[in-house]
Enzyme design. Structure first.
Site, PDB file in Angstrom:
ATOM      1  N   THR A   1     -17.869  13.526 -46.280  1.00 53.05           N
ATOM      2  CA  THR A   1     -17.728  15.079 -46.563  1.00 53.05           C
ATOM      3  C   THR A   1     -17.890  16.112 -45.577  1.00 53.05           C
ATOM      4  OG1 THR A   1     -19.936  15.508 -47.246  1.00 53.05           O
ATOM      5  CG2 THR A   1     -18.394  14.578 -48.872  1.00 53.05           C
TER       6      THR A   1
ATOM      7  N   ASP B   1     -27.631  10.449 -31.241  1.00 57.29           N
ATOM      8  CA  ASP B   1     -27.351   9.306 -30.671  1.00 57.29           C
ATOM      9  C   ASP B   1     -27.842   9.050 -29.108  1.00 57.29           C
ATOM     10  OD1 ASP B   1     -27.174   7.825 -32.847  1.00 57.29           O
ATOM     11  OD2 ASP B   1     -24.864   7.969 -32.505  1.00 57.29           O
TER      12      ASP B   1
HETATM   13  C1  PRP Z   1     -25.543  16.730 -35.852  1.00 59.90           C
HETATM   14  C2  PRP Z   1     -26.210  17.916 -35.050  1.00 59.90           C
HETATM   15  C3  PRP Z   1     -26.190  18.956 -35.778  1.00 59.90           C
HETATM   16  C4  PRP Z   1     -24.913  18.660 -36.657  1.00 59.90           C
HETATM   17  C5  PRP Z   1     -23.746  19.588 -36.408  1.00 59.90           C
HETATM   18  O1  PRP Z   1     -26.318  16.114 -36.371  1.00 59.90           O
HETATM   19  O2  PRP Z   1     -27.346  17.483 -34.330  1.00 59.90           O
HETATM   20  O3  PRP Z   1     -27.367  19.006 -36.796  1.00 59.90           O
HETATM   21  O4  PRP Z   1     -24.507  17.214 -36.510  1.00 59.90           O
HETATM   22  O5  PRP Z   1     -22.613  19.308 -37.154  1.00 59.90           O
HETATM   23  P1  PRP Z   1     -22.132  20.440 -38.290  1.00 59.90           P
HETATM   24  O6  PRP Z   1     -22.278  22.074 -37.612  1.00 59.90           O
HETATM   25  O7  PRP Z   1     -20.872  20.070 -38.752  1.00 59.90           O
HETATM   26  O8  PRP Z   1     -23.109  20.361 -39.264  1.00 59.90           O
HETATM   27  P2  PRP Z   1     -26.270  14.819 -37.469  1.00 59.90           P
HETATM   28  O9  PRP Z   1     -25.671  15.071 -38.636  1.00 59.90           O
HETATM   29  O10 PRP Z   1     -25.184  13.791 -36.630  1.00 59.90           O
HETATM   30  O11 PRP Z   1     -27.413  14.291 -37.584  1.00 59.90           O
HETATM   31  P3  PRP Z   1     -28.581  13.532 -36.426  1.00 59.90           P
HETATM   32  O12 PRP Z   1     -29.239  14.627 -35.701  1.00 59.90           O
HETATM   33  O13 PRP Z   1     -29.783  12.866 -37.170  1.00 59.90           O
HETATM   34  O14 PRP Z   1     -27.959  12.622 -35.340  1.00 59.90           O
END
Ligand code: PRP
Ligand code: URA
Length: 209
Positions: A108, A203
């Site tokens: 989603t 990552d």
């Molecule tokens: C990534 C990033 C943000 C988010 C941005 O985190 O660090 O938090 O995606 O995307 P958005 O603006 O569409 O919400 P992720 O969800 O990959 O988690 P992680 O930091 O644990 O890798």
């Protein structure tokens, strides 16, 4: 409407280029993100109010300026926001750090909150929400909403790279929030990744891929 500040200092832009490069190692990526966070902290703290104090120098008494008892809070969004915390603390070591854990559901693309631990006086602090990536804006919006629900009012958002879609989403949902970024990129791809971006910030910071 909240303002968008592009931190276009040459040092920030130079380091951001190497952060983007897919050949940059995890170690170098982490060090560069830390350095850019310090440089961006210099920009974001530009408006902090000062007060006058008297200092006795070896020569005379002087009226000098110090930061006026302002209480800062850093709110990294887990996980990738962690990579910017130490770099900011180098300039504002007295800041408290609160954590908000969110991940994007890969189907989603909506953020799911899994953790929140904030300073007890969080609502009295001037807060900087930290995340390297502002993609759809869902995570930043959810973190800012979580802070506002706890009574926080003075909030800024600091990211390395934003997509125009993310900037627009934050400005729509939280028009009172100023955003500090090193770059606003072209767009999002079909998987919600910023183009050209830097890939998956978490990552690349933690070497999990
Ligand atoms: C990534 C990033 C943000 C988010 C941005 O985190 O660090 O938090 O995606 O995307 P958005 O603006 O569409 O919400 P992720 O969800 O990959 O988690 P992680 O930091 O644990 O890798
Ligand atoms: N999260 C990331 O880590 N990178 C992107 O490009 C988008 C979301």
């Amino acid at each position: 409407m909240g303002k968008v500040y592009i931190c276009d200092h040459p040092l920030i832009q130079h380091k951001l280029t190497f952060i983007r490069d897919e050949n940059t190692t995890t170690k170098d990526f982490r060090e560069l993100v830390d350095e850019v966070a310090t440089l961006m902290a210099y920009e974001i703290t530009r408006e902090i109010p000062l007060e006058t104090v008297q200092v006795r120098t070896p020569v005379t008494t002087a009226e000098c300026r110090i930061i006026s008892g302002r209480m800062l809070g850093l709110i990294p969004i887990l996980r990738a926001g962690l990579g910017m915390v130490d770099g900011i603390l180098k300039l504002v070591p007295a800041a408290k750090v609160g954590h908000i854990g969110l991940y994007r559901d890969p189907e989603t693309l909506k953020p799911v909150e899994y953790y929140a631990k904030l300073p007890t006086d969080v609502q009295e602090r001037e807060l900087i929400v930290i995340d390297p990536m502002l993609a759809t804006g869902g995570s930043a919006n959810a973190a800012i909403t979580a802070l506002k629900q706890r009574g926080c009012r003075q909030i800024k958002l600091m990211c390395l790279i934003a997509a125009p879609e993310g900037v627009e989403a934050v400005q729509k949902e939280h028009p009172d929030i100023d955003i500090y970024v090193a770059a606003v990129d072209e767009c999002l791809n079909d998987h919600g990744y910023i183009v050209p971006g830097l890939g998956d910030a978490g990552d690349r910071l933690f070497g999990t891929k």
